[in-house]
Scaffold this active site. Sequence first.
Site, short mmCIF file in Angstrom:
data_model
loop_
_atom_site.label_atom_id
_atom_site.label_comp_id
_atom_site.label_asym_id
_atom_site.label_seq_id
_atom_site.Cartn_x
_atom_site.Cartn_y
_atom_site.Cartn_z
N THR A 10 4.27 32.44 -21.70
CA THR A 10 4.99 31.26 -22.14
C THR A 10 4.25 30.55 -23.26
OG1 THR A 10 6.19 29.30 -21.36
CG2 THR A 10 4.09 29.74 -20.27
N LYS B 234 4.06 33.23 -26.94
CA LYS B 234 5.18 34.17 -26.94
C LYS B 234 5.25 35.06 -28.19
CE LYS B 234 8.48 31.77 -23.96
NZ LYS B 234 9.87 31.35 -23.80
N GLY C 259 14.62 26.23 -33.31
CA GLY C 259 13.27 26.57 -32.85
C GLY C 259 13.26 27.96 -32.23
N ASN D 198 20.90 22.56 -37.76
CA ASN D 198 19.56 21.99 -37.53
C ASN D 198 19.28 20.87 -38.52
OD1 ASN D 198 17.22 22.09 -35.90
ND2 ASN D 198 16.07 22.98 -37.60
N THR E 146 16.33 20.43 -39.91
CA THR E 146 15.61 21.10 -40.99
C THR E 146 16.38 22.38 -41.31
OG1 THR E 146 13.60 20.26 -39.97
CG2 THR E 146 13.32 21.91 -41.72
N LYS F 177 14.93 26.12 -41.49
CA LYS F 177 14.65 26.87 -40.26
C LYS F 177 15.90 27.56 -39.75
CE LYS F 177 11.81 24.65 -37.30
NZ LYS F 177 11.30 23.41 -36.64
#
Length: 297
Positions: free
Chosen positions: A67, A71, A133, A155, A157, A160
Site C-alpha cells: 500500500t 505501490k 490520482g 480533475n 489539475t 494529470k
Amino acid sequence: MKDVKGTTRVCGIIGNPVGHSVSPVLQNTLADITGTELVYVPFKVEDNIKAAIEGAYALNVFGLNVTVPHKSAVIECLADIDPIAASIGAVNTLVRTDRGYKGYNTDILGLKRELEEAGIALGGRRVIILGAGGAARAIAFLCAKENASAIYILNRTVSKAENIAASVNEYFEADIAKAMDIADYAGLEGGGYVCIQTTSVGLYPDTDKAPVEDEAFYKKIDAAVDIIYNPAVTKFMKLVKASGKASDGTDKKAYNGLKMLLYQGVSAYELWNNVQISTQQSEEVYKAMCREMGIDE
Ligand code: ATR
C-alpha cells in the site's frame, strides 16, 4: 488467538503507515472461515522497499499486499507483472513464484466486483471519473477494459487527467479517454453517466464537502461509487441520490468504497491460495471489517 504452527503460511501488508490498515482483519477472517493455516501481519516499511521484498522472499513470505507509498516503487522489485498492472503503474498484490514475486492490481478487481454486485455495468456506458490520482488511473484502465463507451477524467489539475487519458488511449489503442477541467463539467453532454469519485474531497473530517456542488452535474449521473468510505455516506453520494431519478426511471444508486476495499482483499486472497471465495464468505468478512472499523453494516 490464532493457532500458529511450523507449517503456517505467512502473508502480510507492506506500507507506511500500516497501523490503521483493516487488511489484517480482512485476511485473517478469510483464513479462519476457509479453515486455512495462514497468518497475515502488518509490515511497516519506511523507504527500503527493495530490501523488504528481497527479505520477504528469502523468509518464504507466501503473499503480500503493498500500500501507500510503495505501490509504484515495488514494481522494480518484481520477477513478473500482470500486463494491466504494469500499464497502470501500480501494484497492490504480490504472489510468490519460483523466481520471485509476481505483481497484480486487485484494486481494480475490487471495484469491478463492487460494481457487478451493485448491478452497475460499465460496458457501453459513458463514465465520469472525478480526480486524477493513483486510484483514478487504475479505475480509468478498468473502465476501458470493461468496454465503457467513453471515459471523461475530470480533475482540478488538468495535466494529470491528460496524462491518464493518454496512457489509457495508448494501451487500448483507442480514443476512449478524455481529460477535462473539473470546473468544466457543464460541457458533459446528455445524461445517464456512471460516475466514480476518487478525489479526497468529502473525506472525514471535511464531510460537508463534495468535489462538485451543482445539482445540474448530478442530474447527468445515473449511478455512482465514491471510493471514500469514511464517512460511510459522503456528501457526493447524497447529492447523487437527491438529484432525481435515473434515466430509466429507477432510483439512483450511490455506493461508498467499502466493498471495493473488501473485494481487493478477497481477490488477493484468491490469487494467493488459488481458491474461489463465495458471496456468503465475502459477506462474513465484510461484517468483520465493518466491526473493526466501527461502521454500521
Ligand atoms: P489517490 O492516490 O488515492 O488517487 P491522490 O493521488 O492524492 O490520491 O489524488 C487525490 C485527488 O483528489 C487528485 O485528483 C486531486 O486533484 P489534483 O490532482 O488537482 O491535486 C483531488 N483533490 C484533492 N483535493 C481537491 C480539491 N479541494 N478539489 C478538487 N480536487 C481535489
